[in-house]
Structures are given as structure tokens and as C-alpha cells.
Design a protein around this motif. Structure first.
Motif, PDB file in Angstrom:
ATOM      1  N   PHE A 173      15.411  42.756  68.307  1.00 35.41           N
ATOM      2  CA  PHE A 173      16.359  42.290  69.321  1.00 35.41           C
ATOM      3  C   PHE A 173      17.607  43.137  69.155  1.00 35.41           C
ATOM      4  O   PHE A 173      18.279  43.080  68.129  1.00 35.41           O
ATOM      5  CB  PHE A 173      16.666  40.800  69.128  1.00 35.41           C
ATOM      6  CG  PHE A 173      17.381  40.198  70.301  1.00 35.41           C
ATOM      7  CD1 PHE A 173      16.670  39.716  71.393  1.00 35.41           C
ATOM      8  CD2 PHE A 173      18.761  40.121  70.328  1.00 35.41           C
ATOM      9  CE1 PHE A 173      17.329  39.170  72.490  1.00 35.41           C
ATOM     10  CE2 PHE A 173      19.426  39.581  71.418  1.00 35.41           C
ATOM     11  CZ  PHE A 173      18.707  39.099  72.505  1.00 35.41           C
ATOM     12  N   GLY A 241      27.188  38.073  67.577  1.00 31.52           N
ATOM     13  CA  GLY A 241      26.472  36.822  67.384  1.00 31.52           C
ATOM     14  C   GLY A 241      26.823  36.173  66.064  1.00 31.52           C
ATOM     15  O   GLY A 241      27.188  36.842  65.092  1.00 31.52           O
ATOM     16  N   ALA A 244      24.393  31.473  62.881  1.00 34.96           N
ATOM     17  CA  ALA A 244      23.432  30.484  63.403  1.00 34.96           C
ATOM     18  C   ALA A 244      22.535  31.112  64.467  1.00 34.96           C
ATOM     19  O   ALA A 244      21.324  30.841  64.523  1.00 34.96           O
ATOM     20  CB  ALA A 244      24.198  29.294  63.996  1.00 34.96           C
ATOM     21  N   TYR A 245      23.136  31.952  65.304  1.00 34.88           N
ATOM     22  CA  TYR A 245      22.345  32.615  66.343  1.00 34.88           C
ATOM     23  C   TYR A 245      21.329  33.560  65.722  1.00 34.88           C
ATOM     24  O   TYR A 245      20.159  33.589  66.107  1.00 34.88           O
ATOM     25  CB  TYR A 245      23.273  33.372  67.291  1.00 34.88           C
ATOM     26  CG  TYR A 245      22.556  34.107  68.402  1.00 34.88           C
ATOM     27  CD1 TYR A 245      21.760  33.422  69.314  1.00 34.88           C
ATOM     28  CD2 TYR A 245      22.660  35.496  68.530  1.00 34.88           C
ATOM     29  CE1 TYR A 245      21.098  34.096  70.333  1.00 34.88           C
ATOM     30  CE2 TYR A 245      22.012  36.176  69.548  1.00 34.88           C
ATOM     31  CZ  TYR A 245      21.236  35.468  70.445  1.00 34.88           C
ATOM     32  OH  TYR A 245      20.575  36.143  71.451  1.00 34.88           O
ATOM     33  N   HIS A 248      18.502  31.623  64.281  1.00 25.27           N
ATOM     34  CA  HIS A 248      17.620  31.183  65.365  1.00 25.27           C
ATOM     35  C   HIS A 248      16.717  32.326  65.825  1.00 25.27           C
ATOM     36  O   HIS A 248      15.509  32.151  66.029  1.00 25.27           O
ATOM     37  CB  HIS A 248      18.471  30.660  66.521  1.00 25.27           C
ATOM     38  CG  HIS A 248      17.720  30.518  67.805  1.00 25.27           C
ATOM     39  ND1 HIS A 248      16.847  29.473  68.039  1.00 25.27           N
ATOM     40  CD2 HIS A 248      17.672  31.305  68.918  1.00 25.27           C
ATOM     41  CE1 HIS A 248      16.315  29.624  69.246  1.00 25.27           C
ATOM     42  NE2 HIS A 248      16.797  30.713  69.799  1.00 25.27           N
ATOM     43  N   LEU A 249      17.315  33.511  65.994  1.00 29.18           N
ATOM     44  CA  LEU A 249      16.523  34.656  66.469  1.00 29.18           C
ATOM     45  C   LEU A 249      15.408  35.007  65.483  1.00 29.18           C
ATOM     46  O   LEU A 249      14.329  35.451  65.898  1.00 29.18           O
ATOM     47  CB  LEU A 249      17.419  35.878  66.672  1.00 29.18           C
ATOM     48  CG  LEU A 249      18.257  35.939  67.950  1.00 29.18           C
ATOM     49  CD1 LEU A 249      19.043  37.255  67.978  1.00 29.18           C
ATOM     50  CD2 LEU A 249      17.407  35.811  69.208  1.00 29.18           C
ATOM     51  N   ILE A 252      12.474  32.930  66.380  1.00 31.16           N
ATOM     52  CA  ILE A 252      11.891  33.368  67.662  1.00 31.16           C
ATOM     53  C   ILE A 252      11.132  34.681  67.492  1.00 31.16           C
ATOM     54  O   ILE A 252       9.985  34.834  67.940  1.00 31.16           O
ATOM     55  CB  ILE A 252      13.016  33.546  68.712  1.00 31.16           C
ATOM     56  CG1 ILE A 252      13.689  32.209  69.031  1.00 31.16           C
ATOM     57  CG2 ILE A 252      12.480  34.219  69.971  1.00 31.16           C
ATOM     58  CD1 ILE A 252      12.811  31.227  69.773  1.00 31.16           C
TER      59      ILE A 252
ATOM     60  N   ALA B 780      24.165  35.843  72.774  1.00 35.32           N
ATOM     61  CA  ALA B 780      24.643  34.811  71.850  1.00 35.32           C
ATOM     62  C   ALA B 780      25.444  33.742  72.594  1.00 35.32           C
ATOM     63  O   ALA B 780      25.304  32.541  72.333  1.00 35.32           O
ATOM     64  CB  ALA B 780      25.499  35.449  70.750  1.00 35.32           C
ATOM     65  N   TRP B 783      23.067  31.558  74.633  1.00 37.51           N
ATOM     66  CA  TRP B 783      22.310  30.663  73.755  1.00 37.51           C
ATOM     67  C   TRP B 783      23.194  29.522  73.263  1.00 37.51           C
ATOM     68  O   TRP B 783      22.784  28.358  73.245  1.00 37.51           O
ATOM     69  CB  TRP B 783      21.735  31.463  72.575  1.00 37.51           C
ATOM     70  CG  TRP B 783      20.971  30.610  71.618  1.00 37.51           C
ATOM     71  CD1 TRP B 783      19.688  30.132  71.764  1.00 37.51           C
ATOM     72  CD2 TRP B 783      21.450  30.089  70.366  1.00 37.51           C
ATOM     73  NE1 TRP B 783      19.343  29.358  70.693  1.00 37.51           N
ATOM     74  CE2 TRP B 783      20.388  29.309  69.815  1.00 37.51           C
ATOM     75  CE3 TRP B 783      22.653  30.212  69.663  1.00 37.51           C
ATOM     76  CZ2 TRP B 783      20.518  28.665  68.577  1.00 37.51           C
ATOM     77  CZ3 TRP B 783      22.769  29.569  68.447  1.00 37.51           C
ATOM     78  CH2 TRP B 783      21.711  28.806  67.920  1.00 37.51           C
ATOM     79  N   GLU B 784      24.437  29.878  72.898  1.00 37.22           N
ATOM     80  CA  GLU B 784      25.343  28.826  72.421  1.00 37.22           C
ATOM     81  C   GLU B 784      25.653  27.829  73.535  1.00 37.22           C
ATOM     82  O   GLU B 784      25.721  26.619  73.298  1.00 37.22           O
ATOM     83  CB  GLU B 784      26.633  29.454  71.867  1.00 37.22           C
ATOM     84  CG  GLU B 784      26.443  29.940  70.437  1.00 37.22           C
ATOM     85  CD  GLU B 784      27.401  31.037  70.038  1.00 37.22           C
ATOM     86  OE1 GLU B 784      28.411  31.256  70.728  1.00 37.22           O
ATOM     87  OE2 GLU B 784      27.120  31.702  69.009  1.00 37.22           O
TER      88      GLU B 784
END
Lengths: 262, 788
Positions: A173, A241, A244-245, A248-249, A252, B780, B783-784
């Protein structure tokens, strides 16, 4: 850029000798070192180019592993390794842009160990062995942190052996500016288990996601890790980002890698 | 009309040199004996210069001079071009902007010394050896904090960090407040218009030369308006007489606003050239461009829209904090005010509009006009709050806009923000958009996206902007310190070919192709026989430069007027040649004829005769065929447009992919449709860049976190969809001779709200309660917003 001397040895022995000089710095494809030198943030006295050492260039299959010379460019890996180890060839083909891939090398990428680079995930995910002019280093012991490796001063990566798994996939990503990995996940399924290596995400650099490896080793399917993602603590938070993002990625992208593995 | 005249999609003649590597940019010019300047720049955002020890640097190899702020104490500062008054009538604060920082450094990259050496490398080495003792202070970064706390001040001599507190229209404030209080529905939106780094492909570069034999100076520089640069250097900064200073801007590799302004480096290379008696060149690195080119946008805004329950607009009220950075760049005070506040009625018949803008000094790079300049900020605020309002009222986003549009029979229409719109047909633009974007087919496309697990959204936007900048009498009242006319000289040479000296500088706009189309159309000659000369103050009469989509509307009108004068003079000569009266002579398709006879004479023969006046009645006709016109517009022009965008949002990652972007614009008369299409597509790419990718971010210490292309994301070809552009639904501008409105900024104005509206639409359709996401709408952030 400050002045420096430039040597371009044609053998590994000459390169090893040249690296003994005070202030000598090995030069792979220069995709990181050159910009840093232009910004005057690095000023080596001597650049030892590894680009002319024939024994460090090339791709071959040996004892079930893909062996890549340390000075082999990403472009060459993307084309020459495609039939032997398609997932790793695909990783090489996703690095940067054509200009970067024509200059950048596997040895340079691993030695630099950028926390968002792709090759560290490919090497750790494959359980690669990094061979230098003095020894062999397991990829499990190679990365020691952001931009930090087990390499000693003057040590040169001569080749890297990537054990070829039953199936594998790299899911990247992209960070939109650099197009390095915001998060990249390399999943490789071997007869004796699954390896999951993550780049781009951790403040400690590339790492193995052991919880996913355990789940996938029993059941190699996306469902096996449904809802699973690593702890956000220790993940990089920056302009692009939050930790936490990124965490999460990882979940995924791991699922996508499992689904795409071939 | 001649072949290749107005309306022809002629290929750009300048591309021959650009595409074959034969462009001549400033850095390509290295006069004999050139020396090189490198600047020592502040590493901290805010500090007091305690001392600067240059002795080590001066002793280094090749070093010719080291200059500091002390060397420029006696010269003037670089001024703001517009004087804005506060709501209470007092003038704005205008701190001096020196050539080199003196006393304090006020942003990272603020130059406090310069080294001149035989080579650039020697100058870099020496710049590193300058020993500057700078006492660091807390940085002023956040605008609201900067306003609230006057204790830490960017400029010590000011009482606080507020440059001005401006109301537009102040007399409408109370009525707007009351209308909002009484309204049945009020939609409120707080948003940030993200700060942008212009990133022209060619970094800034300046070369100063001085001839001790004549006392003449020459500045070769990357400028969008060399005459303004000359004027500022002459009248305000160095005091060099205008007739002793030539400013030449050769080929320029993109500006987008950032090269409108005069920068201190230009004054420095001129002063250093005189001191050394040798040419002095400075070329910015990309890193310097990030830190020192004037940035764009950076507004923090609260907007309210009051409506009837049926969606009829009652009032817009806006409060904006506009960042001006550490110093006032030349247009920085006009951008958030008269290029923003005056547009806050949009395309609508809304009766009440009030805008309050607080311009704030911060320890960041100066902020100024960037492609669109104020109008993107206005459009974004308006069209985002309208979209939110439509959602709250359960109305279709097209229907609510149509309901409030100014209608074609209402022109000229005076908006509630005080501008007089001369022409337009917004419903026709939306009609065109609905067809071209296949709005009816959206649901089927959404269902197809859904089958692949993707969230599809449709974004609609309409805009109006003000171009053709600007009527001098109006801008004078509004605080401009200059007039904003333009000038052209048309010189018909004896052999019939034509040189046109124009004030507008071309740096991507295609003037060298489009302006000849205008001249050729009027004179009935081959456009290839017409050559444009621009960018050199020693060759052209005057010019106020290229920005604000003004070139064709203002300078093109000057070209038109000068060409009309040529026809008038040539008619006199033709009448003489045909032994007739000028009143009896017609001119059409390049041929003069005497009415009611078969006598004719071609334009080329008349041109030749003008320079061989053996038998001229010299009391009545002067030899030669050259005319100059200055054109000052009667009003702004008002381009408008209707845009649609479809996006897919990946619900797993938040990544937005733009599936389609359709732009239907009214630019008035289109001289070269191919160039116009290219201008719109470029603008769309920049607008999409702002919407999805670009973000200049300073940390709390004033370090630019996105200070390189590794962190500052520019749009690339694979970020963009096919860009569909239509400019066929045009209404003529009523007050300039060509009927043109301007197209250079439209894409960057119209597209950001279109994209964000589409993303919000996609999320809303998927059941997410997300009213707004600030730009850039990064994965980001999406998503947030989905997982808050």
C-alpha cells in the motif's frame, strides 16, 4: 555535494580492499546515497561502486532458492526471476519507477534497510540468507532497526538466497508521495509453515507478524486471520497515517496477500 | 477570417523548442565571468540573530563576498501590493520585508546571509562556514493560537500577529446576522483549505549583471511579470532607475503564481553584481523551493448557509483565518480578500453575504496567490456547505443549485458580495454536464462498483470566478497600489511580417500561438507571419504580467486594440494609394477596397508603402506602421462552470480512486480550443492534487514536515482519470473586444469541492455518518472518518 574519490573495482577482492580505506563507502545503485550526498548530509571520502563486479550481478536458482547477486538491479530481478520466484520478481517490479529500478540494487536496498523499503519484507518473508564478503547472515538476524543492520563496517552484500516457497505474495500500500510502502506485507507459504513479514509500519523496521504466521500455518486462508491485526503501539505515526491505521492495514494486506498468493 | 484565426485548434508553436530541448531558461544563461550566490538560511522558524561571523567563510577558496542583512539596512523593503483596511477603517500592519533577514529570522529557510564565490560548490562550502548565533524562540504556527496569544510575535514591532481583520461587505454584517438568526434552516461547516507548495518544475533562478561603463543593470530571472519586478526593485527596494534596469524573464518552466512576486534573491544578485563588477547567478535547489517559494491557500474557515426549508438560499456568512506566513508577499493581502470575499455569493441570487477574514502572521514561508488565488478557497467553502445543506434538506445537489442560480435574463447581475456579473448561463452548463457525465447512468455504475465491494460516489459542483484582473479604477478603490491594465505594441515590418510586443509573459499558457491567432484574424494574414515578443522590459512597452487568467482578456484586448489602430492607419495609407478617402475604404480578409469600385490593395503592399513613403502627404500620414495600446478592463470577467466527479472508495483501506472527472466551463470566446482544453486539464490535475494528495505541513516548531517530494505528494498521471473537458456552452464577455473570460485557473478552482463532494457522497450512500473530511482526502483520513 562535497568532493569525493570514486573507484569502480571489477572484482569483489578489489572492492573489499578498497573498502578498507578511511572514509570509504560502498555504492550500490545510489538511489538513497546520491540524494543524501547532494543534500550534503553525507560526505564519504571515497565511493566504492559495486556496479562493475560481474560476480555480484545475476539471478539463478540453486538448491531450491533464488540467488540474486548483491549488485543486481530491481529491473533485472523483475524480469529474470519472474519464472523462478514470481512473488519476489513482482516485488522488485513494484519498487519506485523504471529509473529507480534500473539503478537500485538488492544489496543496496537491504544494506540501507529503509523501514519502508520493499526488499527487507521480501527477504525476511522468504527467510533469506544474506551472504557478504565475510560471512552468511540469516534474514531473521539481519535487520536491527530503522536504517540499521547486522552488517559490519566495510562489509559488502555479495548475494542473497531467497528460499522459494510453495506460494507467496507481496501486497504494498503505497505512501502517495514517495511510493515506498506505507505498509507492505510479504506472505510466503512453505512446506513447514508460513512467514509473514511487514515493512513500512513499525518504528523498529521490518518485522515478522508471528500471530498471523501461527494462524496461517494451520489454515492458509484469509478467514484464518479475519479480524486479526497487530497492536498499534510501536507503529509509525506520520503525515500519511497513524499507527492505528497502519496496524489496520497490516491485517487487510495480509488477507489480500494470502488470497493472492500463488 | 484567416486560416488559423480565432477558434482554430492550432498546435503550439513554442512546443517545438520545448519538446526538442531548445528552450532557453534562466539557468541556461551564463554570461562570461559569472559568479555564484548561495544563501545561508535559517534552520529555525523563529529566532533573534545575536551575531553573524563571516570571517571563516570569507577566507575560504574562491569566495568573493559575504553579505548579511547589515549590508541592506539602508535599502527598502519588498512591499505588499494591496493595502487592506481593517473593519474599523484602520490600515493593515505591514512589517518591512528586507532583502536579507536582519535582527530576526522568521521562518525556516529565511535567508540571513549570502556567499558569492567563483563556483557554486565553493559558495556552498563557505555558506556552511558562516557562524551565526541565533537565539531560538517559540514558533508561531497555529493561526488561532497566534491570534489568541499576542505574547509571541512574529514581528516584535507589531502589537500582535494579526495583519488585518477585514469585513466584506461590512455594511451587510448586521443584515446577514439577522437573516441567519431568523432562518428556518442553517448549515454550518468548519473546514481547512490545505496549504500547498507550488512546485514549478523549474526552480527559481536569478542572474544579476551590472555594466560599470553605462551604469546599466540587467536582471535575468524566473518571473511571471518582469515589469512588476522592475517596478518593485526600482521604486521600493534598490532605487535603481527604471530606465537603467532591464528585467528579462526568458522561458519559464511553470509558475502557478509563485513567480509573480519579487523575491529578495533578485535584489541580492543585482546588488552583488554591482559590488563585484561581475555577473552573479543564484539557482534554487528543490529544497529551497519548498522552503522559500510563496505557498498557496492555507485558510481555516467556518461557513454558514441559511436557507428556507425548500432550499432557497437566504445568507452565507464566512469567518476565515488566512495565513500570510512570516512576511507579506506582494499579492498576499489581496488573495484572501478581494479574490475570495467578493466571490462568496457564488453563482447564486442569495441576498445576504458577509465575509470576515483575519490574516495572520506565522513563522512559516509567505503565502500568496497560487493557481486560482482566493477563488478556489471561496468555491470550496461555498460548494461544500451547499452540498452539506442539500444532504440535510434531503435535496438533490443539482436541484438545490439550480434553484438558486442567477438566471440568464438577470444580467448584468450585482451579487450580494458586490460584483457585477456581466454574462453567463449556469443552467446551460449543468444541462451540458448532465449529458456529458451521464448523471442518469450513475446508479448502474454504483451498483457495479458495489458488486466489487467498492463504494461509489458522485460529486457535483458549480463555480463562478473573477478573472481578467482587473479594472484599475475598481481595484484602486479596493486598495491596490498598482493599476492592472496591460499593453501591447503591434509592429508591422516593411516586408509585411508582424512583431507583437506583449506585456503578458508566457510560461505554459501558449501565448506565442494564441495571440497571433487574434492578430491574424483581424488583419487577414497568415498567423505564421505574426511573432510574439514577451518577457523583456527593454523590448515591450509595459505589462502587469500573467496571473489571474488575465492574459487573453486583458493583454489580448490590448493586442486587439493595437491591431485596430494598425487597421486605421493602414486604411489611411491604402486610401492614399488608391487615391480615395479613408471613409470610402473597406478592409476585409487582408484586402483594402474602395467601396463601389474595383480598386483593391493588399495588406502587404500597404505595409511596404508605410516604410517607402516617397509620395506620402506627410502632414496627414506619418511613415511606419506600428501602434501601441494600453487596455484597462471595464470589469472583471466571470468564467463559470459545472463539474462532476465519480469516485470509488475502498472500504478496507479508505483509498479514493477517481473514476471520472467532467468539466463543463464557460470561458466566453475560445481562441484556441486545444490550448484551452490543455489549460483546464492542467488545472484539474492541480485541483485533484489538492483534494487527494498535496499538503504542506509544519510541525509545532516550524519545521516543514513535507519538505521534499518524498513526503509532499504531487499528482502523477496514474492518479488521474481521463479528464473530459467541454467549453462549448459559452456566453460572451460583454465588455472586452474578444468576448473572452479566461481559462487558466478554472480546473484548479472547480475540481477540489467536486472530488470531496463525491467522497462524502460515496460514504453517505454506504451509511456512514460523515459530514466532512478535510483535504487532502487521504486514505488514512477516509478510514478514520469511517471508523470514528
Amino acid at each position: 555535494m562535497h568532493n569525493f574519490d570514486f573507484v569502480r573495482p571489477s572484482t569483489l577482492a578489489e572492492a573489499t580492499a578498497a573498502m578498507q580505506a578511511e572514509g570509504a563507502q560502498a555504492l550500490g545503485g545510489g538511489q538513497t546515497l546520491m540524494p543524501v550526498m547532494k543534500q550534503r548530509l553525507a560526505a564519504p571520502d571515497t565511493l566504492v561502486s559495486l556496479a562493475g563486479i560481474a560476480e555480484m550481478i545475476g539471478v539463478c536458482e540453486k538448491d531450491g532458492a533464488l540467488v540474486i547477486g548483491g549488485a543486481t538491479t530491481h529491473a533485472q530481478v523483475a524480469s529474470d526471476a519472474a519464472s523462478m520466484y514470481p512473488a519476489l520478481a513482482a516485488l522488485a517490479g513494484m519498487i519506485g519507477d523504471p529509473a529507480v529500478r534500473s539503478r537500485g540494487t538488492v544489496g543496496g536496498s537491504l544494506a540501507n534497510n529503509d523501514p519502508a523499503a520493499c526488499y527487507p519484507a521480501g527477504a525476511l518473508g522468504s527467510g533469506a540468507t544474506i551472504t557478504t564478503n565475510t560471512r552468511e547472515i540469516s534474514s531473521d538476524n539481519f535487520s536491527t532497526g530503522m536504517f540499521d543492520t547486522a552488517l559490519e563496517e566495510g562489509e559488502i552484500i555479495t548475494s542473497v538466497a531467497f528460499p522459494i516457497p510453495e506460494k507467496a505474495s507481496y501486497q504494498k500500500f503505497e505512501q502517495p508521495a514517495s511510493r515506498f510502502a506505507l505498509v507492505g506485507v510479504y506472505v510466503a507459504k512453505f512446506a513447514d509453515g508460513v512467514r509473514v513479514a511487514v515493512t513500512g509500519a513499525s518504528e523498529g523496521g521490518v518485522f515478522r507478524w508471528s500471530a498471523a504466521e501461527a494462524a496461517l500455518s494451520g489454515n492458509f486462508s484469509a478467514e484464518a486471520i479475519e479480524g486479526l491485526s497487530p497492536e498499534a503501539s510501536g507503529m509509525i505515526t506520520d503525515l500519511h497515517g497513524s499507527g492505528a491505521y497502519r496496524a489496520h492495514l497490516i491485517g487487510i494486506l495480509t488477507k489480500r496477500a494470502v488470497a493472492a498468493a500463488h | 477570417m484567416a486560416d488559423g484565426g480565432i477558434g482554430a485548434a492550432t498546435k503550439r508553436r513554442e512546443d517545438v523548442r520545448f519538446l526538442t530541448g531548445r528552450g532557453q531558461y534562466t539557468d541556461d544563461y551564463t554570461p562570461a565571468g559569472t559568479t555564484y550566490a548561495v544563501f545561508a538560511r535559517s534552520q529555525v522558524a523563529h529566532g533573534t540573530i545575536k551575531s553573524i561571523d563571516t570571517s571563516a567563510a570569507e577566507a575560504m577558496p574562491g569566495v568573493l563576498a559575504v553579505l548579511t542583512g547589515e549590508d541592506f539596512v539602508e535599502v527598502g523593503g519588498n512591499p505588499a501590493g494591496w493595502l487592506i483596511n481593517n473593519r474599523n477603517g484602520t490600515p493593515m500592519k505591514e512589517p518591512k520585508r528586507p532583502v536579507l533577514a536582519h535582527g530576526k529570522v522568521r521562518h525556516v529557510g529565511d535567508a540571513f546571509a549570502a556567499v558569492i564565490a567563483e563556483t557554486a560548490e565553493q559558495a556552498m562550502d563557505a555558506a556552511e562556514a558562516i557562524d551565526a548565533d541565533i537565539e531560538e524562540h517559540d514558533a508561531v504556527i497555529d493561526m488561532k493560537a497566534a491570534v489568541a496569544d499576542a505574547g509571541t510575535r512574529v514581528h516584535d514591532e507589531l502589537t500582535d500577529n494579526v495583519c488585518f481583520d477585514w469585513g466584506w461587505i461590512e455594511d451587510n454584517r448586521q443584515a446577514t446576522d439577522e437573516a441567519i438568526k431568523a432562518a428556518p434552516h442553517v448549515t454550518t461547516l468548519e473546514l481547512v483549505n490545505n496549504r500547498l507548495v507550488p512546485n514549478a518544475l523549474e526552480p527559481r533562478c536569478s542572474i544579476g549583471e551590472y555594466n560599470p561603463g553605462t551604469g546599466d543593470y540587467k536582471l535575468t530571472t524566473t518571473s511571471q511579470n518582469p515589469h512588476l519586478t522592475r517596478l518593485l526593485i526600482s521604486a521600493f527596494v534598490l532605487g535603481i532607475p527604471e530606465n537603467k534596469l532591464t528585467v528579462h524573464a526568458p522561458d519559464v518552466g511553470g509558475g502557478f503564481g509563485s513567480k509573480i512576486y519579487h523575491y529578495g534573491e533578485e535584489a541580492l544578485v543585482l546588488a552583488a553584481a554591482k559590488k563585484l563588477g561581475r555577473p552573479v547567478k543564484w539557482t534554487a535547489s528543490r529544497s529551497e523551493a519548498f522552503l522559500t517559494d510563496a505557498h498557496g491557500r492555507d485558510h481555516v474557515t467556518k461557513i454558514e448557509l441559511a436557507t428556507e426549508t425548500d432550499g432557497t438560499f437566504i445568507a452565507f456568512r464566512t469567518e476565515t483565518y488566512a495565513n500570510v506566513g512570516a512576511y507579506l508577499s506582494n499579492f498576499s493581502t489581496a488573495t484572501p480578500t478581494f479574490l475570495h470575499g467578493t466571490l462568496m455569493a457564488g453563482n447564486y441570487t442569495v441576498p445576504n453575504v458577509y465575509v470576515n477574514v483575519k490574516a495572520v502572521f506565522t513563522n512559516t514561508a509567505p503565502v500568496d496567490a497560487y493557481r486560482g488565488a482566493g477563488r478556489p478557497e471561496a468555491t470550496y467553502s461555498l460548494e461544500r456547505v451547499i452540498d452539506k445543506c442539500a444532504r440535510e434538506l434531503g435535496m438533490d445537489p443539482i436541484a438545490i443549485r439550480r434553484k438558486n442560480f442567477v438566471k440568464p435574463d438577470q444580467y448584468p447581475f450585482t451579487s450580494a458580495a458586490g460584483l457585477e456579473y456581466d454574462s453567463g448561463n449556469y443552467d446551460a452548463l449543468v444541462d451540458g454536464l448532465e449529458g456529458l457525465a451521464d448523471i442518469k447512468g450513475f446508479e448502474a455504475r454504483r451498483a457495479e462498483s458495489e458488486s466489487r465491494g467498492m463504494l461509489r460516489g458522485l460529486g457535483i459542483n458549480t463555480y463562478i470566478e473573477a478573472c481578467g484582473i482587473a479594472p484599475s479604477n475598481l481595484v484602486g478603490v479596493l486598495g491596490s497600489r498598482v493599476g492592472l491594465y496591460d499593453a501591447a505594441t503591434v509592429r508591422v515590418n516593411a516586408t509585411g511580417n508582424i512583431s507583437v510586443m506583449v506585456g503578458a509573459h508566457s510560461h505554459g499558457q501558449g501565448h506565442e500561438t494564441a495571440f497571433p491567432q487574434v492578430v491574424a484574424d483581424l488583419l487577414g494574414v497568415d498567423p505564421e507571419s505574426v511573432e510574439i515578443v514577451h518577457g523583456d522590459t527593454s523590448k515591450i512597452p509595459f505589462g502587469m504580467g500573467t496571473y489571474g487568467s488575465r492574459s487573453l482578456a486583458v493583454c489580448g484586448s490590448a493586442v486587439y486594440r493595437a491591431t485596430e489602430k494598425i487597421i486605421k492607419k493602414a486604411t489611411l495609407i491604402a486610401a492614399h494609394m488608391m487615391e480615395s478617402d479613408a471613409e470610402q475604404v473597406d478592409f476585409e480578409d487582408g484586402v483594402f477596397s474602395v467601396r463601389g469600385t474595383n480598386k483593391t490593395v493588399g495588406f502587404g503592399d500597404v505595409a511596404l508603402k508605410a516604410y517607402i513613403p516617397h509620395d506620402f502627404p506627410l502632414e496627414e500620414i506619418e511613415p511606419g506602421l506600428e501602434e501601441t495600446a494600453f487596455y484597462d478592463p471595464a470589469n472583471f470577467t466571470y468564467p463559470s462552470g459545472a463539474y462532476a466527479c465519480e469516485v470509488e472508495v475502498d472500504p478496507d483501506t479508505g483509498k479514493v480512486t477517481i473514476c471520472s472527472m467532467v468539466a463543463v466551463d464557460d470561458f466566453g470566446t475560445v481562441v484556441n480550443p486545444m490550448i484551452v482544453t490543455g489549460q483546464v486539464q492542467g488545472g484539474l490535475a492541480q485541483g485533484i492534487g489538492q483534494a487527494l494528495l498535496e499538503n504542506a505541513v509544519y510541525d509545532e516548531n516550524g519545521q516543514l514536515n513535507s519538505g521534499s517530494l518524498m513526503d509532499y505528494a504531487m499528482p502523477r498521471a496514474d492518479d488521474l482519470p481521463n479528464l473530459v473537458v467541454d467549453h462549448s456552452h459559452m456566453t460572451r464577455c460583454t465588455h472586452n473586444p474578444l468576448g473572452v473570460k479566461g481559462c487558466g485557473e478554472a480546473g484548479a478552482i472547480g475540481s477540489p469541492p467536486t472530488v470531496v463532494n463525491a467522497v462524502i457522497d460515496a460514504l453517505s450512500r454506504a451509511g456512514h455518518d460523515v459530514a466532512h473530511i478535510d483535504m487532502p482526502v487521504s486514505p488514512a483520513r477516509v478510514w478514520e472518518a469511517m471508523n470514528k
